[in-house]
Design an enzyme around this catalytic site. Structure first.
Site, PDB file in Angstrom:
ATOM      1  N   SER A 124       0.857  -1.238   0.151  1.00 36.71           N
ATOM      2  CA  SER A 124      -0.090  -0.080  -0.080  1.00 36.71           C
ATOM      3  C   SER A 124       0.800   1.317  -0.025  1.00 36.71           C
ATOM      4  O   SER A 124       2.006   1.159   0.666  1.00 36.71           O
ATOM      5  CB  SER A 124      -0.818   0.174   1.427  1.00 36.71           C
ATOM      6  OG  SER A 124      -1.554   1.257   1.665  1.00 36.71           O
ATOM      7  N   TYR A 148      -1.746  -0.911  10.557  1.00 43.65           N
ATOM      8  CA  TYR A 148      -2.292  -1.305   9.392  1.00 43.65           C
ATOM      9  C   TYR A 148      -0.830  -1.360   8.463  1.00 43.65           C
ATOM     10  O   TYR A 148      -0.267  -2.216   7.818  1.00 43.65           O
ATOM     11  CB  TYR A 148      -3.578  -0.879   8.773  1.00 43.65           C
ATOM     12  CG  TYR A 148      -3.624  -0.910   7.306  1.00 43.65           C
ATOM     13  CD1 TYR A 148      -3.751  -2.486   6.716  1.00 43.65           C
ATOM     14  CD2 TYR A 148      -3.500   0.156   6.656  1.00 43.65           C
ATOM     15  CE1 TYR A 148      -4.050  -2.502   5.494  1.00 43.65           C
ATOM     16  CE2 TYR A 148      -3.418  -0.121   5.237  1.00 43.65           C
ATOM     17  CZ  TYR A 148      -3.774  -1.476   4.319  1.00 43.65           C
ATOM     18  OH  TYR A 148      -4.069  -1.491   3.245  1.00 43.65           O
ATOM     19  N   LYS A 152       2.192  -4.068   6.544  1.00 46.93           N
ATOM     20  CA  LYS A 152       2.407  -3.918   5.241  1.00 46.93           C
ATOM     21  C   LYS A 152       3.717  -3.905   5.038  1.00 46.93           C
ATOM     22  O   LYS A 152       4.600  -4.434   4.240  1.00 46.93           O
ATOM     23  CB  LYS A 152       1.733  -2.974   4.187  1.00 46.93           C
ATOM     24  CG  LYS A 152       0.299  -3.377   4.239  1.00 46.93           C
ATOM     25  CD  LYS A 152      -0.023  -3.975   3.309  1.00 46.93           C
ATOM     26  CE  LYS A 152      -1.678  -4.423   3.023  1.00 46.93           C
ATOM     27  NZ  LYS A 152      -1.976  -5.698   2.289  1.00 46.93           N
TER      28      LYS A 152
END
Ligand code: UFG
Length: 336
Positions: A124, A148, A152
């Site tokens: 991302s 989050y 990643k």
């Protein structure tokens, strides 16, 4: 190729499944249905007229992953299995680390054991440090600011270490910007449970009368109209980038790991999106300006030159086409 799509029934995974099946690949989908619906299996089959195997499997459990690898001859893995809500990750960080990291470790262990050497990981734009100047290139500094984003980032690091260890594993990492839009059939799209966090599903529900009014989070950012700017990319263009990435790794066996931004390179503000949506739906987007949402940045957009050049990938859809496809999906969903 025979590709395992981990998390393949989700919003992005389902569009990738269609692209792969329509381009001569076979797919095996594994998904635990935690943020997706079983009906998506039929939608993919209906669009493509192709069959595929589906495993209802939580990949945190190694025995579930092992079973899939033991029962199939897999040539490559596209890994999209993970939780993805920024706010929730701040409230339940351990759940995010456990789910997103262990799933990846299990996939990599089984890849090693069964001699599968190619993994494409869905990363991302959120892995980049907020202080970088726009547009972002792959060489910009990394430094995610929420759990989050850190999952990643850690997975990217894990893949680098695994590749560097001398194992046969080769990895390609796609850093998605803001995927929106839906399949032209209206059968696949972004359909979050509960009240949507993201802009497009929220607007779609306002337009179709399920939600009252869009809250625009802040109009005092240092952007042309004061609202947040993002790089919105049609999910079908995003799916196409996966096809190109697989092709690139197949043709360049000497490449062990590579990273690509997947965005259009164009930034649109929240009010630009409201205008574009109004054009396709006849002016029904009610909105009000409210305070900024914590954790949001003023602007985030890509320099996609590397993907354009090396993957020979180019985004085809413009912002109105993206909004029109979301609107079409929302209406078709209601008509079911
Ligand atoms: N926004 C509103 N109102 C809403 C929802 C969003 O004004 O109800 C605004 C946001 O403030 C932001 C823009 O619309 O300016 C886009 O917000 P989204 O929530 O749709 O997307 P984000 O850019 O916050 O986050 C998305 C993904 C993340 C990913 C990130 C990477 O949801 O998973 O892009 O940049 F990490």
């Amino acid at each position: 190729m025979n590709i395992l799509l981990a998390g393949g029934l989700g919003y992005i995974g389902s569009h990738i499944a269609v692209s792969l099946l329509e381009n001569g690949h076979d797919v095996i989908i594994a998904d635990d249905l935690s943020n997706s619906k079983i009906e998506v299996v039929d939608s993919i089959k209906k669009i493509t007229n192709k069959e595929f195997k589906f495993y209802n499997a939580d990949l945190k459990y190694i025995e579930k992953v092992e079973k899939i690898f033991a029962e199939n001859k897999i040539d490559g893995v596209i890994h999209l299995a993970g939780y993805k809500a920024v706010g929730e990750s701040c409230q339940q960080p351990l759940m995010y680390y456990e789910n997103n990291l262990i799933t990846t470790i299990n996939l990599l262990k089984c890849m090693r054991k069964y001699g599968v050497d190619l993994i494409l990981f869905s990363s991302s734009a959120t892995v980049y440090k907020a202080s970088n100047t726009m547009p972002l290139t792959e060489a910009d500094e990394l430094g995610p600011c929420n759990p989050y984003g850190r999952t990643k980032y850690f997975i990217e690091e894990m893949l680098k270490d695994e590749v560097a260890s001398g194992s046969n594993i080769r990895a390609i990492i796609l850093r998605y910007f803001n995927p929106i839009g839906a399949h032209e059939s209206g059968l696949l799209g972004d359909d979050p449970n509960g009240i949507p966090n993201n802009l497009l599903p929220y607007i779609s529900r306002v337009v179709t009368g399920k939600l009252e009014v869009l809250s625009v989070f802040g109009n005092d950012y240092p952007t042309p109209d004061g609202t947040g700017v993002r790089d919105y990319i049609h999910v079908v263009d995003l799916a196409d980038a996966h096809l190109k990435a697989i092709d690139y790794m197949q043709k360049n066996k000497d490449i062990k790991i590579d990273f690509f931004n997947i965005g259009t390179g164009k930034g649109y503000s929240v009010l630009n999106i409201v205008d574009a949506y109004n054009k396709v739906c006849g002016g029904k987007v009610k909105y009000k300006i409210v305070a900024r949402r914590s954790g949001d940045v003023a602007e985030l957009y890509a320099n996609p030159a590397k993907a354009n050049k090396i993957l020979n990938w180019h985004a085809k859809y413009d912002i109105e086409e993206m909004c029109a496809s979301s609107y079409n999906y929302e209406n078709k969903k209601d008509a079911k």
